[in-house]
Design a protein around this motif. Structure first.
Motif, PDB file in Angstrom:
ATOM      1  N   ILE A 193     -27.288  22.890  -3.008  1.00 52.17           N
ATOM      2  CA  ILE A 193     -27.464  21.627  -2.295  1.00 52.17           C
ATOM      3  C   ILE A 193     -28.072  21.891  -0.920  1.00 52.17           C
ATOM      4  N   CYS A 194     -28.803  20.908  -0.450  1.00 57.66           N
ATOM      5  CA  CYS A 194     -29.325  20.916   0.913  1.00 57.66           C
ATOM      6  C   CYS A 194     -29.209  19.506   1.462  1.00 57.66           C
ATOM      7  N   VAL A 195     -29.280  19.389   2.767  1.00 56.21           N
ATOM      8  CA  VAL A 195     -29.189  18.095   3.447  1.00 56.21           C
ATOM      9  C   VAL A 195     -30.403  17.958   4.351  1.00 56.21           C
ATOM     10  N   CYS A 203     -29.609  10.543   6.060  1.00 56.26           N
ATOM     11  CA  CYS A 203     -29.496  11.925   5.612  1.00 56.26           C
ATOM     12  C   CYS A 203     -29.328  11.890   4.101  1.00 56.26           C
ATOM     13  N   ILE A 205     -28.489  14.077   0.596  1.00 56.95           N
ATOM     14  CA  ILE A 205     -27.940  15.296   0.002  1.00 56.95           C
ATOM     15  C   ILE A 205     -28.673  15.525  -1.316  1.00 56.95           C
ATOM     16  N   TRP A 206     -29.292  16.698  -1.454  1.00 59.56           N
ATOM     17  CA  TRP A 206     -30.123  17.003  -2.613  1.00 59.56           C
ATOM     18  C   TRP A 206     -29.531  18.174  -3.396  1.00 59.56           C
ATOM     19  N   ASN A 207     -29.781  18.175  -4.681  1.00 59.77           N
ATOM     20  CA  ASN A 207     -29.748  19.407  -5.465  1.00 59.77           C
ATOM     21  C   ASN A 207     -31.199  19.867  -5.514  1.00 59.77           C
ATOM     22  N   ARG A 215     -26.784  11.875  -2.865  1.00 56.17           N
ATOM     23  CA  ARG A 215     -26.243  10.803  -2.022  1.00 56.17           C
ATOM     24  C   ARG A 215     -27.175  10.565  -0.850  1.00 56.17           C
ATOM     25  N   LEU A 228     -24.597  22.205   7.724  1.00 50.14           N
ATOM     26  CA  LEU A 228     -23.654  22.245   6.616  1.00 50.14           C
ATOM     27  C   LEU A 228     -22.494  23.162   6.955  1.00 50.14           C
ATOM     28  N   SER A 232     -19.764  24.502   2.446  1.00 54.81           N
ATOM     29  CA  SER A 232     -20.443  23.314   1.901  1.00 54.81           C
ATOM     30  C   SER A 232     -19.460  22.198   1.552  1.00 54.81           C
ATOM     31  N   ILE A 235     -20.546  17.915   6.409  1.00 55.81           N
ATOM     32  CA  ILE A 235     -21.826  17.889   7.104  1.00 55.81           C
ATOM     33  C   ILE A 235     -21.582  17.393   8.519  1.00 55.81           C
ATOM     34  N   LEU A 249     -17.445  15.930   2.173  1.00 64.65           N
ATOM     35  CA  LEU A 249     -18.011  15.724   0.840  1.00 64.65           C
ATOM     36  C   LEU A 249     -16.945  15.650  -0.246  1.00 64.65           C
TER      37      LEU A 249
END
Length: 439
Positions: A193-195, A203, A205-207, A215, A228, A232, A235, A249
Protein backbone atom coordinates in the motif's frame (compact mmCIF):
# COMPACT_ATOMS: atom_id res chain seq x y z
CA UNK A 1 20.13 2.14 25.20
CA UNK A 2 19.25 2.45 21.52
CA UNK A 3 19.82 6.01 20.29
CA UNK A 4 17.53 7.76 17.81
CA UNK A 5 18.85 10.23 15.25
CA UNK A 6 17.28 12.35 12.54
CA UNK A 7 18.45 14.80 9.88
CA UNK A 8 16.81 18.13 9.09
CA UNK A 9 17.29 20.52 6.18
CA UNK A 10 16.34 24.15 5.66
CA UNK A 11 15.63 26.29 2.60
CA UNK A 12 15.89 30.02 2.19
CA UNK A 13 17.63 32.87 4.00
CA UNK A 14 17.66 33.36 7.80
CA UNK A 15 14.43 34.72 9.23
CA UNK A 16 16.12 36.97 11.75
CA UNK A 17 19.58 38.24 12.63
CA UNK A 18 20.13 35.61 15.31
CA UNK A 19 23.87 35.37 15.77
CA UNK A 20 23.58 32.19 17.87
CA UNK A 21 22.75 30.17 14.74
CA UNK A 22 25.27 29.86 11.93
CA UNK A 23 23.98 31.46 8.74
CA UNK A 24 25.67 29.14 6.25
CA UNK A 25 24.51 25.83 7.79
CA UNK A 26 21.83 24.09 5.73
CA UNK A 27 21.69 20.52 7.09
CA UNK A 28 21.64 19.43 10.74
CA UNK A 29 22.15 15.94 12.21
CA UNK A 30 20.30 15.61 15.53
CA UNK A 31 20.33 13.06 18.33
CA UNK A 32 16.80 12.69 19.69
CA UNK A 33 17.29 10.15 22.48
CA UNK A 34 18.43 9.50 25.13
CA UNK A 35 18.95 13.31 25.22
CA UNK A 36 18.43 15.83 22.45
CA UNK A 37 21.50 17.45 20.88
CA UNK A 38 22.80 18.62 17.52
CA UNK A 39 25.37 16.02 16.51
CA UNK A 40 26.86 17.63 13.38
CA UNK A 41 26.22 20.26 10.71
CA UNK A 42 26.76 20.58 6.97
CA UNK A 43 27.15 23.95 5.29
CA UNK A 44 26.13 25.61 2.03
CA UNK A 45 22.80 23.94 1.22
CA UNK A 46 19.33 25.24 0.47
CA UNK A 47 17.16 22.13 0.25
CA UNK A 48 13.53 22.28 -0.94
CA UNK A 49 10.82 19.86 0.18
CA UNK A 50 11.31 16.17 -0.73
CA UNK A 51 14.95 16.78 -1.71
CA UNK A 52 16.89 15.13 1.14
CA UNK A 53 18.06 11.50 1.31
CA UNK A 54 20.20 9.90 4.01
CA UNK A 55 22.19 6.64 3.92
CA UNK A 56 24.52 5.08 6.48
CA UNK A 57 27.51 6.88 5.00
CA UNK A 58 26.25 9.89 3.03
CA UNK A 59 23.71 12.71 2.89
CA UNK A 60 22.32 13.73 -0.53
CA UNK A 61 20.72 17.16 -0.87
CA UNK A 62 19.30 18.67 -4.07
CA UNK A 63 19.53 22.45 -4.26
CA UNK A 64 16.60 24.84 -4.67
CA UNK A 65 15.77 25.60 -8.30
CA UNK A 66 19.09 24.16 -9.48
CA UNK A 67 20.41 21.07 -11.22
CA UNK A 68 22.88 20.34 -8.44
CA UNK A 69 23.13 17.76 -5.69
CA UNK A 70 25.46 18.24 -2.75
CA UNK A 71 26.88 15.01 -1.31
CA UNK A 72 28.15 15.02 2.28
CA UNK A 73 30.15 12.28 3.98
CA UNK A 74 28.82 11.32 7.39
CA UNK A 75 32.03 9.42 8.13
CA UNK A 76 34.34 12.39 7.53
CA UNK A 77 31.86 15.17 8.37
CA UNK A 78 32.44 17.31 5.26
CA UNK A 79 31.13 17.91 1.74
CA UNK A 80 32.45 15.16 -0.49
CA UNK A 81 31.15 16.10 -3.93
CA UNK A 82 29.25 18.66 -5.97
CA UNK A 83 27.29 16.79 -8.64
CA UNK A 84 25.68 18.48 -11.65
CA UNK A 85 22.79 16.94 -13.63
CA UNK A 86 21.30 17.78 -17.04
CA UNK A 87 18.00 19.07 -15.55
CA UNK A 88 16.82 20.80 -12.40
CA UNK A 89 16.08 18.40 -9.55
CA UNK A 90 12.66 18.59 -7.90
CA UNK A 91 12.79 15.54 -5.56
CA UNK A 92 14.98 12.55 -4.72
CA UNK A 93 15.15 9.37 -2.66
CA UNK A 94 17.44 6.39 -2.08
CA UNK A 95 16.98 2.73 -3.00
CA UNK A 96 20.02 1.04 -1.49
CA UNK A 97 23.05 2.56 -3.21
CA UNK A 98 20.95 4.01 -6.06
CA UNK A 99 19.88 7.66 -5.86
CA UNK A 100 16.56 8.26 -7.67
CA UNK A 101 15.88 11.83 -8.80
CA UNK A 102 12.76 13.47 -10.21
CA UNK A 103 13.25 16.45 -12.53
CA UNK A 104 11.25 19.51 -13.50
CA UNK A 105 10.95 18.09 -17.05
CA UNK A 106 8.88 15.11 -15.86
CA UNK A 107 11.55 12.39 -16.05
CA UNK A 108 13.38 10.35 -13.42
CA UNK A 109 17.10 9.62 -13.28
CA UNK A 110 18.82 6.80 -11.41
CA UNK A 111 22.41 7.23 -10.26
CA UNK A 112 24.36 4.19 -9.06
CA UNK A 113 26.61 5.86 -6.50
CA UNK A 114 29.10 2.95 -6.38
CA UNK A 115 29.66 2.77 -10.16
CA UNK A 116 28.74 6.20 -11.52
CA UNK A 117 26.18 4.76 -13.94
CA UNK A 118 23.35 7.17 -14.76
CA UNK A 119 20.03 5.97 -16.20
CA UNK A 120 17.49 8.47 -17.49
CA UNK A 121 13.90 7.84 -18.57
CA UNK A 122 11.84 9.78 -21.11
CA UNK A 123 9.58 12.49 -19.63
CA UNK A 124 6.59 10.25 -18.81
CA UNK A 125 5.03 12.98 -16.64
CA UNK A 126 3.59 16.02 -18.38
CA UNK A 127 4.76 18.32 -15.58
CA UNK A 128 7.48 18.23 -12.93
CA UNK A 129 7.96 15.19 -10.70
CA UNK A 130 7.05 16.57 -7.27
CA UNK A 131 7.77 13.51 -5.08
CA UNK A 132 9.33 10.07 -5.37
CA UNK A 133 9.49 7.07 -3.00
CA UNK A 134 11.19 3.69 -3.35
CA UNK A 135 10.21 0.24 -2.07
CA UNK A 136 12.31 -2.95 -2.32
CA UNK A 137 11.06 -3.63 -5.87
CA UNK A 138 9.18 -0.53 -7.06
CA UNK A 139 9.62 3.22 -7.58
CA UNK A 140 6.60 5.52 -7.25
CA UNK A 141 6.59 9.03 -8.69
CA UNK A 142 4.01 11.76 -8.17
CA UNK A 143 3.75 14.84 -10.36
CA UNK A 144 2.16 18.25 -10.61
CA UNK A 145 0.09 16.77 -13.46
CA UNK A 146 -1.92 14.82 -10.75
CA UNK A 147 -0.73 11.37 -11.95
CA UNK A 148 1.23 8.73 -10.06
CA UNK A 149 3.42 6.26 -11.95
CA UNK A 150 4.59 2.89 -10.62
CA UNK A 151 7.93 1.69 -12.03
CA UNK A 152 9.80 -1.58 -11.72
CA UNK A 153 13.18 -0.91 -10.12
CA UNK A 154 14.83 -3.91 -11.79
CA UNK A 155 13.64 -2.81 -15.25
CA UNK A 156 14.89 0.73 -14.69
CA UNK A 157 18.35 -0.64 -13.84
CA UNK A 158 18.41 -3.04 -16.80
CA UNK A 159 21.84 -3.03 -18.46
CA UNK A 160 20.40 -3.25 -21.96
CA UNK A 161 20.39 0.35 -23.21
CA UNK A 162 17.80 -0.47 -25.87
CA UNK A 163 15.09 -1.19 -23.27
CA UNK A 164 12.27 1.35 -23.38
CA UNK A 165 11.56 2.71 -19.90
CA UNK A 166 7.82 2.62 -19.30
CA UNK A 167 5.90 2.64 -16.00
CA UNK A 168 4.12 -0.57 -15.06
CA UNK A 169 0.90 1.31 -14.34
CA UNK A 170 -0.50 4.75 -13.57
CA UNK A 171 -2.73 5.82 -10.68
CA UNK A 172 -4.81 8.69 -12.13
CA UNK A 173 -7.62 9.32 -9.58
CA UNK A 174 -6.42 12.70 -8.29
CA UNK A 175 -7.64 15.93 -9.84
CA UNK A 176 -4.78 18.24 -8.80
CA UNK A 177 -1.02 18.14 -8.28
CA UNK A 178 0.52 15.52 -5.99
CA UNK A 179 2.17 17.04 -2.91
CA UNK A 180 3.47 13.94 -1.07
CA UNK A 181 3.82 10.16 -1.29
CA UNK A 182 4.46 7.54 1.37
CA UNK A 183 4.72 3.77 0.89
CA UNK A 184 5.43 0.72 3.04
CA UNK A 185 8.19 -1.76 2.36
CA UNK A 186 6.06 -4.89 2.26
CA UNK A 187 6.90 -7.59 -0.30
CA UNK A 188 3.44 -9.19 -0.16
CA UNK A 189 1.12 -8.80 -3.14
CA UNK A 190 -1.88 -7.96 -0.91
CA UNK A 191 -0.25 -5.48 1.47
CA UNK A 192 1.69 -3.27 -0.95
CA UNK A 193 0.00 0.00 0.00
CA UNK A 194 0.96 3.61 -0.53
CA UNK A 195 -0.71 6.91 0.32
CA UNK A 196 -0.77 9.94 -1.96
CA UNK A 197 -1.66 13.51 -1.00
CA UNK A 198 -2.95 16.08 -3.46
CA UNK A 199 -4.01 19.70 -3.71
CA UNK A 200 -7.57 18.47 -4.37
CA UNK A 201 -7.84 18.08 -0.53
CA UNK A 202 -7.71 14.29 -0.63
CA UNK A 203 -5.42 11.46 0.32
CA UNK A 204 -5.87 8.14 -1.49
CA UNK A 205 -4.77 4.78 -0.12
CA UNK A 206 -3.64 2.53 -2.98
CA UNK A 207 -2.59 -1.03 -3.53
CA UNK A 208 0.11 0.11 -5.92
CA UNK A 209 0.86 -3.38 -7.21
CA UNK A 210 -2.70 -3.94 -8.42
CA UNK A 211 -3.50 -0.28 -9.09
CA UNK A 212 -6.66 -0.35 -6.91
CA UNK A 213 -7.74 2.75 -4.98
CA UNK A 214 -8.75 1.30 -1.60
CA UNK A 215 -9.96 4.42 0.24
CA UNK A 216 -10.21 8.16 -0.39
CA UNK A 217 -9.77 10.49 2.61
CA UNK A 218 -11.29 13.99 2.40
CA UNK A 219 -9.77 16.84 4.46
CA UNK A 220 -10.93 20.41 5.14
CA UNK A 221 -7.69 21.76 3.67
CA UNK A 222 -5.26 20.26 1.17
CA UNK A 223 -2.49 18.10 2.70
CA UNK A 224 1.13 19.24 2.43
CA UNK A 225 2.93 16.23 3.88
CA UNK A 226 2.12 12.66 4.93
CA UNK A 227 3.82 9.73 6.62
CA UNK A 228 2.84 6.09 7.01
CA UNK A 229 3.25 4.45 10.39
CA UNK A 230 6.23 2.01 10.35
CA UNK A 231 3.80 -0.90 10.75
CA UNK A 232 1.33 0.62 8.22
CA UNK A 233 -1.41 0.93 10.83
CA UNK A 234 -1.95 4.71 10.65
CA UNK A 235 -1.36 7.77 8.48
CA UNK A 236 -0.14 11.15 9.74
CA UNK A 237 -1.18 14.11 7.61
CA UNK A 238 -0.20 17.77 7.86
CA UNK A 239 -2.55 20.24 6.13
CA UNK A 240 -2.23 23.79 4.88
CA UNK A 241 -4.43 25.25 7.65
CA UNK A 242 -1.98 24.04 10.33
CA UNK A 243 -3.99 20.98 11.38
CA UNK A 244 -2.47 17.55 11.95
CA UNK A 245 -4.50 14.39 11.42
CA UNK A 246 -3.88 10.83 12.58
CA UNK A 247 -6.00 8.36 10.58
CA UNK A 248 -6.00 4.83 11.99
CA UNK A 249 -6.48 2.16 9.35
CA UNK A 250 -7.50 -0.65 11.73
CA UNK A 251 -9.65 1.06 14.36
CA UNK A 252 -13.16 -0.01 15.49
CA UNK A 253 -14.35 0.68 11.94
CA UNK A 254 -11.29 -0.40 9.94
CA UNK A 255 -10.58 1.19 6.58
CA UNK A 256 -8.51 -1.77 5.36
CA UNK A 257 -8.56 -5.52 5.83
CA UNK A 258 -11.26 -8.20 5.65
CA UNK A 259 -13.50 -6.39 8.19
CA UNK A 260 -13.63 -3.16 6.17
CA UNK A 261 -16.28 -4.24 3.67
CA UNK A 262 -18.91 -2.00 5.25
CA UNK A 263 -16.67 1.08 5.21
CA UNK A 264 -17.40 3.77 2.65
CA UNK A 265 -14.96 4.25 -0.21
CA UNK A 266 -14.81 8.00 0.54
CA UNK A 267 -14.16 8.93 4.18
CA UNK A 268 -14.50 12.47 5.54
CA UNK A 269 -11.78 13.24 8.11
CA UNK A 270 -12.80 16.03 10.48
CA UNK A 271 -11.28 15.43 13.94
CA UNK A 272 -7.72 16.75 14.04
CA UNK A 273 -4.96 15.16 16.09
CA UNK A 274 -3.44 18.57 16.79
CA UNK A 275 -2.98 22.07 15.42
CA UNK A 276 -0.08 24.49 15.29
CA UNK A 277 -0.20 28.14 16.29
CA UNK A 278 -0.43 30.80 13.56
CA UNK A 279 3.01 32.16 14.44
CA UNK A 280 4.50 28.69 13.79
CA UNK A 281 2.74 27.96 10.52
CA UNK A 282 1.62 24.65 8.99
CA UNK A 283 3.89 21.64 8.94
CA UNK A 284 5.90 21.62 5.71
CA UNK A 285 7.36 18.19 6.54
CA UNK A 286 6.83 15.48 9.12
CA UNK A 287 8.34 12.15 10.07
CA UNK A 288 7.38 9.32 12.43
CA UNK A 289 9.91 7.55 14.64
CA UNK A 290 10.67 3.88 14.01
CA UNK A 291 8.48 2.71 16.91
CA UNK A 292 5.59 4.92 15.78
CA UNK A 293 5.23 6.71 19.16
CA UNK A 294 6.78 10.04 18.26
CA UNK A 295 6.02 12.54 15.48
CA UNK A 296 8.35 15.33 14.39
CA UNK A 297 7.10 18.29 12.37
CA UNK A 298 9.09 21.03 10.64
CA UNK A 299 7.63 24.50 10.09
CA UNK A 300 8.27 27.56 7.89
CA UNK A 301 9.21 29.70 10.90
CA UNK A 302 12.12 27.42 11.76
CA UNK A 303 10.65 25.32 14.58
CA UNK A 304 10.98 21.55 14.95
CA UNK A 305 8.17 20.23 17.17
CA UNK A 306 7.94 16.83 18.85
CA UNK A 307 4.48 15.31 19.30
CA UNK A 308 3.66 12.32 21.50
CA UNK A 309 1.36 10.16 19.40
CA UNK A 310 0.08 8.05 22.32
CA UNK A 311 -0.63 10.81 24.89
CA UNK A 312 -1.54 13.59 22.42
CA UNK A 313 -0.08 16.25 24.68
CA UNK A 314 1.10 19.75 23.84
CA UNK A 315 4.08 19.52 21.46
CA UNK A 316 7.59 20.23 22.66
CA UNK A 317 9.86 22.51 20.63
CA UNK A 318 13.16 20.74 19.99
CA UNK A 319 14.92 23.50 18.05
CA UNK A 320 14.52 26.75 16.14
CA UNK A 321 16.86 26.82 13.14
CA UNK A 322 15.95 30.38 12.07
CA UNK A 323 14.94 29.27 8.55
CA UNK A 324 12.13 27.32 6.89
CA UNK A 325 12.33 23.62 7.76
CA UNK A 326 11.73 21.59 4.60
CA UNK A 327 12.89 18.04 5.35
CA UNK A 328 12.96 15.68 8.34
CA UNK A 329 14.42 12.19 7.90
CA UNK A 330 14.82 9.63 10.68
CA UNK A 331 18.02 7.57 10.57
CA UNK A 332 17.34 3.85 10.96
CA UNK A 333 18.57 2.59 14.37
CA UNK A 334 18.90 -0.94 12.99
CA UNK A 335 22.27 -1.70 11.35
CA UNK A 336 22.03 -3.39 7.97
CA UNK A 337 24.23 -6.41 7.35
CA UNK A 338 25.82 -5.80 3.97
CA UNK A 339 29.12 -7.12 2.59
CA UNK A 340 30.14 -3.67 1.25
CA UNK A 341 29.90 -0.02 2.24
CA UNK A 342 30.26 2.91 -0.21
CA UNK A 343 33.12 4.85 1.36
CA UNK A 344 33.41 7.25 -1.61
CA UNK A 345 30.75 7.99 -4.22
CA UNK A 346 31.47 7.87 -7.97
CA UNK A 347 30.15 10.85 -9.91
CA UNK A 348 27.53 10.01 -12.56
CA UNK A 349 28.43 9.63 -16.22
CA UNK A 350 26.38 8.68 -19.28
CA UNK A 351 29.35 8.57 -21.64
CA UNK A 352 31.01 5.44 -20.23
CA UNK A 353 29.89 1.94 -21.10
CA UNK A 354 32.00 -0.02 -18.63
CA UNK A 355 31.86 0.67 -14.92
CA UNK A 356 33.87 -0.35 -11.87
CA UNK A 357 32.13 -1.11 -8.60
CA UNK A 358 33.89 0.82 -5.84
CA UNK A 359 33.11 0.07 -2.20
CA UNK A 360 34.68 -0.97 1.06
CA UNK A 361 34.42 -4.60 2.16
CA UNK A 362 32.61 -4.95 5.47
CA UNK A 363 32.86 -8.72 5.92
CA UNK A 364 35.06 -11.70 5.10
CA UNK A 365 33.72 -13.13 1.85
CA UNK A 366 35.25 -16.58 2.45
CA UNK A 367 32.92 -19.18 3.97
CA UNK A 368 33.10 -19.63 7.72
CA UNK A 369 34.92 -22.73 8.87
CA UNK A 370 33.91 -24.94 11.79
CA UNK A 371 36.92 -23.69 13.74
CA UNK A 372 35.83 -20.05 13.20
CA UNK A 373 32.31 -20.80 14.43
CA UNK A 374 33.67 -22.53 17.56
CA UNK A 375 36.16 -19.72 18.16
CA UNK A 376 33.48 -17.01 17.96
CA UNK A 377 30.89 -18.83 20.07
CA UNK A 378 30.53 -18.57 23.84
CA UNK A 379 31.46 -22.04 25.10
CA UNK A 380 30.46 -25.21 23.29
CA UNK A 381 27.20 -25.41 21.42
CA UNK A 382 24.61 -28.06 22.24
CA UNK A 383 25.19 -29.74 18.89
CA UNK A 384 28.94 -30.06 19.47
CA UNK A 385 28.38 -31.54 22.94
CA UNK A 386 25.91 -34.11 21.62
CA UNK A 387 28.30 -35.09 18.81
CA UNK A 388 31.16 -35.53 21.31
CA UNK A 389 29.08 -37.73 23.64
CA UNK A 390 27.96 -39.86 20.69
CA UNK A 391 31.57 -40.25 19.56
CA UNK A 392 32.58 -41.53 23.02
CA UNK A 393 29.74 -44.06 23.10
CA UNK A 394 30.52 -45.52 19.68
CA UNK A 395 33.78 -47.13 18.51
CA UNK A 396 35.95 -44.92 16.43
CA UNK A 397 35.65 -45.13 12.69
CA UNK A 398 38.02 -47.76 11.24
CA UNK A 399 38.54 -49.66 14.57
CA UNK A 400 36.98 -52.89 13.19
CA UNK A 401 39.43 -53.12 10.29
CA UNK A 402 42.36 -52.51 12.63
CA UNK A 403 41.26 -55.37 14.90
CA UNK A 404 40.95 -57.71 11.95
CA UNK A 405 44.43 -56.75 10.80
CA UNK A 406 45.90 -57.38 14.26
CA UNK A 407 44.11 -60.73 14.51
CA UNK A 408 45.51 -61.75 11.14
CA UNK A 409 49.03 -60.80 12.24
CA UNK A 410 48.61 -62.83 15.43
CA UNK A 411 47.51 -65.86 13.45
CA UNK A 412 50.54 -65.57 11.16
CA UNK A 413 52.86 -65.35 14.16
CA UNK A 414 51.26 -68.42 15.75
CA UNK A 415 51.75 -70.35 12.51
CA UNK A 416 55.46 -69.46 12.55
CA UNK A 417 55.75 -70.47 16.23
CA UNK A 418 53.99 -73.79 15.60
CA UNK A 419 56.26 -74.50 12.63
CA UNK A 420 59.33 -73.83 14.79
CA UNK A 421 57.97 -76.10 17.52
CA UNK A 422 57.37 -78.91 14.98
CA UNK A 423 60.86 -78.42 13.55
CA UNK A 424 62.38 -78.52 17.02
CA UNK A 425 60.50 -81.73 17.85
CA UNK A 426 61.66 -83.40 14.66
CA UNK A 427 65.28 -82.40 15.30
CA UNK A 428 65.16 -83.81 18.84
CA UNK A 429 63.72 -87.14 17.62
CA UNK A 430 66.44 -87.56 15.00
CA UNK A 431 69.07 -86.72 17.60
CA UNK A 432 67.69 -89.39 19.95
CA UNK A 433 67.67 -91.97 17.15
CA UNK A 434 71.25 -91.21 16.27
CA UNK A 435 72.40 -91.68 19.83
CA UNK A 436 70.56 -95.04 20.20
CA UNK A 437 72.16 -96.34 16.97
CA UNK A 438 75.67 -95.62 18.19
CA UNK A 439 75.18 -97.61 21.34
Amino acid sequence: MLSEEFVSAICGPPLSSNTAIAKDVGIYCHTLSPTYSVKSQFKKSSVPVNCLAVSETHVFAAQHEKAYVHVYSKLRGNQEAFVAFPERIRCLTLAGDVLILGTTEGRIMLWETCTGRLVSTPPRHVQAVSCVVATPHRVLTGSDDSDIHVWSLSQLLELDSAVEHEPERSLPNHRAGITALSANSSASYDTNICVSASKDKTCIIWNYQTGDALRTLLFPSFPLCISLDPSSRAICVGCEDGSLYLVELFAEKPLLGPQSEDASTVVQVLSAFGATQPDVGPASCLSLSYDGTMLLTGHPKGQILKWDVADNKTPVQLANLNAAITNLVFVSPFPTERPTKPFNIIKPSQAERTYTFTAQLEADLSPETRFDSLLNSAGFSQEDLENAITAFQQPAAGSTSEQEQLQKQNEELWEIINEQKALQKTTLQRLAEAKSGQT
